[in-house]
Enzyme design. Structure first.
Site, PDB file in Angstrom:
ATOM      1  N   SER A  86       0.719  -1.210   0.060  1.00  0.00           N
ATOM      2  CA  SER A  86       0.036   0.140   0.078  1.00  0.00           C
ATOM      3  C   SER A  86       0.911   1.166  -0.085  1.00  0.00           C
ATOM      4  CB  SER A  86      -0.893  -0.002   1.303  1.00  0.00           C
ATOM      5  OG  SER A  86      -1.722  -1.043   1.117  1.00  0.00           O
ATOM      6  N   LYS A 102      -7.051   1.644  -2.720  1.00  0.00           N
ATOM      7  CA  LYS A 102      -6.673   1.446  -1.451  1.00  0.00           C
ATOM      8  C   LYS A 102      -6.682   2.615  -0.136  1.00  0.00           C
ATOM      9  CE  LYS A 102      -5.187  -1.149   2.081  1.00  0.00           C
ATOM     10  NZ  LYS A 102      -3.900  -1.912   1.938  1.00  0.00           N
ATOM     11  N   LYS A 143       0.489   5.584   7.965  1.00  0.00           N
ATOM     12  CA  LYS A 143       0.986   5.740   6.883  1.00  0.00           C
ATOM     13  C   LYS A 143       0.164   5.728   5.695  1.00  0.00           C
ATOM     14  CE  LYS A 143       2.332   2.187   4.558  1.00  0.00           C
ATOM     15  NZ  LYS A 143       1.421   1.379   3.591  1.00  0.00           N
TER      16      LYS A 143
END
EC number: 1.1.1.60
Length: 295
Positions: free
Chosen positions: A95, A170, A238
């Site tokens: 990701s 995502k 993140k």
């Protein structure tokens, strides 16, 4: 069956690689400490670096923590691109940043390979059960080549669009997941502080409009206080950073995302960066001076 290089045997990568082995594919990986015993018993070969893995593979799959990690694996010294053969399919299931993904795709294509971004959702359970949702950014040809391999690891495979589109999807997923986990935590905290039986509250909510997989899985984690990571807070941080950076570039306000990020940061400040992201509850409990389940 294909010769596959698989780089990133963490919480998600280990079971994903196991499914590929069970399907009859031949796997190589980069030597990093002790190899998982189950994977070793199934015949995974360890090689010196990503270059050697690429030289031995028709398909290279990466699933590592962050954008710089992908860049290092692909383009660093001894990286995948140095061992890339014409037509090698590179599938990144990490990701990472969508714009960086587009640049990585350009570089892999210039080196003669085919690039696919295919981040996943479903957590450790989805990886173990080969039930992941996989969001794909690729050319139509790249998607068709990758699809049979992705179907071994996932249940819902969707071609979102061109390179970077899988990563954009995502990021959107991680926004929804973070805000839903926060909502479940707030609801259970409210019920507990008001004196209700939170287990029965959750049971009731699962039968109504508030029902969700997150209420089911993470709600149970919150009640049982099992915060060992399925997906670590620091990794969700993140992902939300990617969302907020993207929002700034789009001149877009994402206030709920920013709030969830601050709660994750509060957890990290308490040493909880490696808690499961259901641990966002602990930040809210600190603000309320109340722990879910207390009388």
């Amino acid at each position: 069956m294909s010769k596959i290089g698989f780089i990133g045997l963490g919480i998600m990568g280990r079971p994903m690689a196991g499914h590929l082995l069970d399907a009859g594919h031949e796997l190589t990986t980069v030597k990093r400490g002790a190899l998982d015993a189950t994977l070793a018993s199934k015949g995974v070969r360890e090689l010196e670096n990503p270059k050697a893995v690429a030289e031995a593979s028709d398909i290279v799959i990466t699933i590592v923590p962050d954008t710089p990690d992908v860049e290092e694996v692909l383009f660093g010294e001894g990286g995948v691109v140095e061992g890339l053969k014409p037509g090698t399919l590179v599938i990144d299931m990490s990701s990472i940043a969508p714009i960086a993904t587009q640049k990585f795709a350009e570089r892999i294509h210039a080196a003669g390979g085919e690039y696919v971004d295919a981040p996943v959702s479903g957590g450790e359970g989805g990886a173990i059960n080969a039930a992941l949702t996989i969001m794909v950014g690729a050319t139509p040809e790249g998607f068709e080549r990758a699809k049979p391999v992705l179907e071994v690891m996932g249940k819902t495979i969707t071609h979102i669009g061109g390179h970077g589109a899988g990563q954009t999807c995502k990021v959107a997923n991680q926004i929804v997941v973070a805000l839903t986990i926060e909502a479940v935590a707030e609801g259970l905290l409210f019920a507990s502080k008001a004196g209700a039986d939170v287990a029965k509250v959750r049971e009731s909510l699962l039968g109504g409009l508030a029902q969700s997989k997150i209420l089911d899985v993470h709600g149970e984690r919150m009640i049982k206080r099992t915060f060992d990571p399925g997906f670590r807070i620091r990794l969700h941080q993140k992902d939300l950073n990617l969302a907020l950076e993207g929002a700034r570039s789009l001149n877009l306000a994402l206030p709920g995302t920013a709030n969830a990020q601050q709660l994750f940061q509060a957890c990290a400040a308490q040493g909880g960066g490696d808690w499961d992201h259901a641990g966002i509850l602990r930040a809210l409990e600190s603000l309320a001076s109340h722990e879910v389940g207390q009388k």
